[in-house]
Design a protein around this motif. Structure first.
Motif, PDB file in Angstrom:
ATOM      1  N   UNK A 116      -0.211   1.779  -1.068  1.00  0.00           N
ATOM      2  CA  UNK A 116       0.125   1.555   0.535  1.00  0.00           C
ATOM      3  C   UNK A 116      -0.742   0.479   1.270  1.00  0.00           C
ATOM      4  N   UNK A 117      -1.854   0.009   0.738  1.00  0.00           N
ATOM      5  CA  UNK A 117      -2.775  -0.707   1.230  1.00  0.00           C
ATOM      6  C   UNK A 117      -3.048  -2.016   0.502  1.00  0.00           C
ATOM      7  N   UNK A 118      -1.987  -2.302  -0.266  1.00  0.00           N
ATOM      8  CA  UNK A 118      -1.949  -3.383  -1.035  1.00  0.00           C
ATOM      9  C   UNK A 118      -0.634  -4.296  -0.658  1.00  0.00           C
ATOM     10  N   UNK A 119      -0.137  -4.335   0.518  1.00  0.00           N
ATOM     11  CA  UNK A 119       0.866  -5.131   0.825  1.00  0.00           C
ATOM     12  C   UNK A 119       0.598  -6.035   1.816  1.00  0.00           C
ATOM     13  N   UNK A 130       4.226  -5.954  -4.021  1.00  0.00           N
ATOM     14  CA  UNK A 130       4.379  -6.196  -5.484  1.00  0.00           C
ATOM     15  C   UNK A 130       4.005  -4.895  -6.266  1.00  0.00           C
ATOM     16  N   UNK A 131       3.314  -4.003  -5.785  1.00  0.00           N
ATOM     17  CA  UNK A 131       2.997  -2.667  -6.713  1.00  0.00           C
ATOM     18  C   UNK A 131       3.647  -1.423  -6.130  1.00  0.00           C
ATOM     19  N   UNK A 132       4.883  -1.691  -5.161  1.00  0.00           N
ATOM     20  CA  UNK A 132       5.366  -0.437  -4.898  1.00  0.00           C
ATOM     21  C   UNK A 132       5.032   0.550  -3.704  1.00  0.00           C
ATOM     22  N   UNK A 133       4.184  -0.349  -2.933  1.00  0.00           N
ATOM     23  CA  UNK A 133       3.440   0.399  -1.479  1.00  0.00           C
ATOM     24  C   UNK A 133       4.494   0.883  -0.567  1.00  0.00           C
ATOM     25  N   UNK A 134       5.812   0.149  -0.432  1.00  0.00           N
ATOM     26  CA  UNK A 134       6.780   0.569   0.367  1.00  0.00           C
ATOM     27  C   UNK A 134       7.568   1.929   0.117  1.00  0.00           C
ATOM     28  N   UNK A 135       7.810   1.893  -1.269  1.00  0.00           N
ATOM     29  CA  UNK A 135       8.218   3.207  -1.944  1.00  0.00           C
ATOM     30  C   UNK A 135       7.227   4.233  -1.838  1.00  0.00           C
ATOM     31  N   UNK A 136       5.996   4.072  -2.109  1.00  0.00           N
ATOM     32  CA  UNK A 136       5.162   5.239  -1.897  1.00  0.00           C
ATOM     33  C   UNK A 136       4.966   5.524  -0.631  1.00  0.00           C
ATOM     34  N   UNK A 137       4.967   4.539   0.495  1.00  0.00           N
ATOM     35  CA  UNK A 137       5.133   5.310   1.968  1.00  0.00           C
ATOM     36  C   UNK A 137       6.414   6.117   1.973  1.00  0.00           C
ATOM     37  N   UNK A 138       7.580   5.730   1.758  1.00  0.00           N
ATOM     38  CA  UNK A 138       8.643   6.499   1.953  1.00  0.00           C
ATOM     39  C   UNK A 138       8.559   7.815   1.214  1.00  0.00           C
ATOM     40  N   UNK A 139       7.895   7.971   0.185  1.00  0.00           N
ATOM     41  CA  UNK A 139       7.850   9.067  -0.537  1.00  0.00           C
ATOM     42  C   UNK A 139       6.617  10.040  -0.140  1.00  0.00           C
ATOM     43  N   UNK A 140       5.808   9.122   0.481  1.00  0.00           N
ATOM     44  CA  UNK A 140       4.495  10.036   1.103  1.00  0.00           C
ATOM     45  C   UNK A 140       3.578  10.169  -0.113  1.00  0.00           C
ATOM     46  N   UNK A 141       3.127   9.377  -0.808  1.00  0.00           N
ATOM     47  CA  UNK A 141       2.214   9.307  -1.808  1.00  0.00           C
ATOM     48  C   UNK A 141       1.243   8.382  -1.887  1.00  0.00           C
ATOM     49  N   UNK A 142      -0.152   8.903  -2.205  1.00  0.00           N
ATOM     50  CA  UNK A 142      -1.147   8.237  -2.373  1.00  0.00           C
ATOM     51  C   UNK A 142      -1.183   7.675  -3.735  1.00  0.00           C
ATOM     52  N   UNK A 143      -1.189   6.591  -4.306  1.00  0.00           N
ATOM     53  CA  UNK A 143      -1.197   6.037  -5.476  1.00  0.00           C
ATOM     54  C   UNK A 143      -2.449   4.774  -5.852  1.00  0.00           C
ATOM     55  N   UNK A 144      -3.090   4.769  -6.814  1.00  0.00           N
ATOM     56  CA  UNK A 144      -3.854   3.666  -6.843  1.00  0.00           C
ATOM     57  C   UNK A 144      -3.229   2.518  -7.220  1.00  0.00           C
ATOM     58  N   UNK A 145      -3.577   1.234  -7.061  1.00  0.00           N
ATOM     59  CA  UNK A 145      -3.206   0.111  -7.617  1.00  0.00           C
ATOM     60  C   UNK A 145      -3.641   0.087  -9.026  1.00  0.00           C
ATOM     61  N   UNK A 146      -2.786   0.009 -10.130  1.00  0.00           N
ATOM     62  CA  UNK A 146      -3.252  -0.141 -11.363  1.00  0.00           C
ATOM     63  C   UNK A 146      -3.736   1.309 -11.974  1.00  0.00           C
TER      64      UNK A 146
END
Length: 438
Positions: A116-119, A130-146
């Protein structure tokens, strides 16, 4: 996706682009804009080398030029502009030993912490995700890049930042990211106290301060706040409580408004209980003296985490008085206002209420009625401008000297005695009446 960039941010991006370079708003400002939040600041990333950027703007200064960051000043407002880079090895779990400047945006985004911080965004190219930040924002998920373990190995502070983002945004932490946090939590010991303090406060004043529970489950608090772990593991075998000490603390955090001093007070108010716990033969627990012990712990931890003296003073005083009770009479309320302090007394009332609401329902209505009564008297005392401190006393040390007293310690003792009289009988607070008492 259209983001409304501030005029000065657009100006910087346009200037870089017009000279043949790539440039984007990046990171938290993009995330917050998508969420409809107002960004605290706007960071810009570019393919231009630092010296190339500096040539394009008349007012700049080197913020962290060794890492590719300069600050561009437009009408006295600063914006950080950082060159695309790849980080080298991390030897201290915080800073890369070296950085390599690159011309490729993807390589730069790959080094960032969470999706979510890599857009990145500019008006010409739109959103670069590139890493699905928008999808994670919509789902409410904190996920590492890689790879999560790789990201946390690079910078251990990201472990605490991840929990803090979840607390601020109301998000959940993705499983692999959680596991990376758990495995690398011990590396938080390498992070400075000031950095830990900043993240802890942001978590505490967030809409979900009880995310501290998640930090405990992942072994994170163990590394910088072991006193909280002890609280989470301490039961309260008393009719007044229905949670462990730690769970009670977490509920009080939710019960009080988002204020730095108030949330810190609730965090520490019962931390002395694990040390002071005793149990009767019938299994009933007692925590006598826990307020003083909690104040000691608050002072120790706040100093350990490099808090300022003003915050330390306010929090430890509120912690000490958090369970202070008095008869619901005007005289007793005035005396309590004198002891706790006029500035802190309304905060003390908030602390007491939050504490009661996180206890069991046993005698809850009576406890709340007691607080309501104290609050009503407090408001009446304020409205009548009754004296509760030396600064409101109708006489000063100079008045006593003018009345014939010799300068010295007896002046102070006499003022204290006169204040006691006025707290008992507010109508005595006139210069004439008090000097007659001499």
């Amino acid at each position: 996706m259209k983001i409304q960039l501030p005029d000065k941010v657009k100006q910087i991006i346009d200037t870089l682009q017009s000279d043949g370079y790539e440039a984007y708003a990046v990171g938290g400002c993009v995330r917050d804009s998508i969420l409809g939040r107002t960004p605290e600041d706007w960071d810009i990333t570019t393919s231009a080398m630092p010296e190339e950027t500096k040539k394009l703007f008349s007012h700049t200064f080197d913020t962290g030029i060794e890492h590719g960051t300069i600050t561009v000043l437009l009408d006295h407002e600063g914006f950080e502009v950082t060159t695309y880079r790849v980080d080298g090895r991390y030897e201290d779990s915080r800073h890369p030993t070296e950085v390599t400047f690159v011309r490729n945006l993807k390589e730069d985004l790959l080094r960032r912490d969470f999706t979510i911080n890599a857009m990145a965004y500019n008006d010409r190219d739109g959103l670069v995700d590139i890493f699905g930040g928008m999808e994670d924002l919509q789902k409410g998920i904190i996920r590492c890049v890689g790879n999560a373990r790789a990201r946390f190995s690079e910078d251990a502070l990201r472990i605490l930042r991840g929990v803090r983002f979840a607390a601020q945004l109301g998000f959940e932490i993705e499983d692999e990211t959680r596991e990376g946090m758990r495995l690398l939590a011990p590396t938080l010991q390498k992070i400075s106290a000031e950095r830990i303090q900043t993240e802890l406060v942001k978590m505490l004043v967030s809409p979900r301060p009880d995310m501290l529970r998640e930090a405990w489950k992942l072994g994170i608090t163990k590394e910088f706040l072991p006193e909280f772990d002890a609280a989470m593991e301490t039961d309260q075998e008393t009719p007044h409580h229905m949670y462990t000490v730690g769970e009670h603390i977490l509920h009080t955090l939710r019960n009080i408004r988002s204020d730095r001093v108030l949330r810190l007070t609730m965090l520490f108010h019962d931390m002395g209980k694990p040390v002071m716990k005793t149990v009767d033969d019938d299994g009933t627990a007692h925590f006598k003296g826990h307020a003083e012990k909690s104040r000691e712990i608050a002072r120790t931890v706040l100093r350990r985490l490099k808090f300022d003296n003003e915050t330390l003073h306010k929090v430890e005083k509120l912690v000490y008085y958090h369970d202070y009770r008095m008869p619901v009479t005007a005289k007793c309320v005035r005396r309590a206002m004198n002891r706790i302090g006029e500035e802190l007394f309304p905060l003390y009332l908030e602390v007491r209420r939050a504490d009661v609401l996180a206890q069991s329902t046993y005698q809850r209505e009576e406890k709340l009625a007691d607080i309501d009564g104290v609050e009503k008297l407090y408001m009446e005392i304020r409205a009548k401008e009754q004296c509760v401190s030396l600064k409101e006393l109708a006489v000063t040390g100079k008045d006593l000297i003018d009345a014939g007293m010799k300068p010295g310690k007896e002046i102070g003792r006499t003022l204290d005695r006169l204040l006691e009289l006025v707290i008992e009988e507010p109508e005595l607070n006139t210069k004439e009446k008090l000097l007659m008492r001499l």
